[in-house]
Design an enzyme around this catalytic site. Structure first.
Site, mmCIF file in Angstrom:
data_model
loop_
_atom_site.group_PDB
_atom_site.id
_atom_site.type_symbol
_atom_site.label_atom_id
_atom_site.label_comp_id
_atom_site.label_asym_id
_atom_site.label_seq_id
_atom_site.Cartn_x
_atom_site.Cartn_y
_atom_site.Cartn_z
ATOM 1 N N ALA A 29 0.853 -1.196 0.000
ATOM 2 C CA ALA A 29 0.000 0.000 0.000
ATOM 3 C C ALA A 29 0.883 1.238 0.000
ATOM 4 O O ALA A 29 2.069 1.165 -0.318
ATOM 5 C CB ALA A 29 -0.939 -0.023 1.202
ATOM 6 N N ASN A 30 0.316 2.386 0.320
ATOM 7 C CA ASN A 30 1.097 3.623 0.384
ATOM 8 C C ASN A 30 0.547 4.510 1.493
ATOM 9 O O ASN A 30 -0.435 4.166 2.144
ATOM 10 C CB ASN A 30 1.101 4.327 -0.980
ATOM 11 N N ARG A 31 1.172 5.667 1.698
ATOM 12 C CA ARG A 31 0.874 6.495 2.866
ATOM 13 C C ARG A 31 -0.278 7.468 2.674
ATOM 14 O O ARG A 31 -0.509 8.331 3.512
ATOM 15 C CB ARG A 31 2.109 7.303 3.273
ATOM 16 N N ALA A 95 -4.420 7.720 -4.509
ATOM 17 C CA ALA A 95 -3.017 7.333 -4.707
ATOM 18 C C ALA A 95 -3.029 5.859 -5.095
ATOM 19 O O ALA A 95 -2.966 4.964 -4.248
ATOM 20 C CB ALA A 95 -2.214 7.562 -3.435
#
Ligand code: C5P
Length: 219
Positions: A29-31, A95
């Site tokens: 995943a991402n932030r 995102a």
């Protein structure tokens, strides 16, 4: 008193990160917190738009007064976006993971004699480019974000052309800016007509100003 400049409009918003599975219990995943996309959904609804809000697993709750469609992966997000069209405008604030694991395992990967696994990635679909490139049923206004850590404006201009969207909101997400996961944003709006840098302000204020601009463009 809020104006209802977007009454009768249908606007699609993507928000949050995506999660790409490795196996049934692990993911990449991402932030992204989903804060800016959530503020945009709320601002559009406040102006009277019917908002379809397609969101990955965000760390902030979705806005009130919108239709929320929850997804996990980029592929699911693309399907949900397609199903939500037609729309007058689409704002892609998610995102989206650029890559997914080529063959996610059906079973939990085990520690074993073979040592750590090697993950092979494949490219995810580009949802913004897909919507901007529609020859039939393209929203009149397709808007993307360009979150960059260097050469922000150059990358954003190139991205606008490459993806075929109408507007790009460029922002610097270097850790020192505190923008990713923070309450404020500093964006430059890039359109076919020029560029406009907005002063640093709350993500709610960025969303309100963007909603005003969208209302004017669709009027
Ligand atoms: O290429 P990059 O990820 O930097 O582009 C950012 C913009 O493109 C954002 O608006 C994002 O929502 C959108 N995007 C997308 N699908 C992808 C990758 C990015 O819609 N697979």
């Amino acid at each position: 008193p809020a104006s209802r400049a977007l009454a009768g409009r249908h606007i699609l918003v993507t928000s949050g990160p995506t999660q790409e599975p490795i196996d049934p219990v692990r993911y990449i995943a991402n932030r992204s917190s989903g804060a800016q996309g959530t503020a945009i959904g709320a601002a559009l609804a406040a102006q009277g738009a019917r908002v379809t809000f397609v969101t990955g697993p965000a760390s902030v709750p979705p806005p009130a007064g919108v239709e929320v469609i929850r997804v996990e992966t980029a592929a699911e997000m693309l399907d949900a976006v397609r199903a939500a069209l037609p729309a007058d405008a689409a704002i892609m604030a998610a995102a989206v993971a650029d890559w997914r694991v080529a063959a996610a395992s059906d079973q939990k990967l085990k520690k074993g004699e073979d040592g750590p696994p090697t993950l092979t990635f494949v490219q995810n679909p580009d949802i913004l480019a897909a919507v901007a490139g529609l020859s039939l049923g393209r929203p009149r206004l397709v808007i993307g974000f360009a979150a960059e850590t260097e050469n922000v404006l150059e990358h954003a201009r190139a991205k606008r052309r490459r993806k075929g969207c109408d507007w790009i909101l460029a922002n610097d997400v270097s850790p020192a800016t505190g923008i990713m996961g923070g309450a404020e944003n500093a964006v430059t709006l890039i359109t076919a007509d020029g560029e406009e840098s907005w002063e640093r302000m709350g993500k709610d204020a960025v969303a309100a100003r963007l909603a005003d601009r969208i209302a004017r463009a669709l009027a």
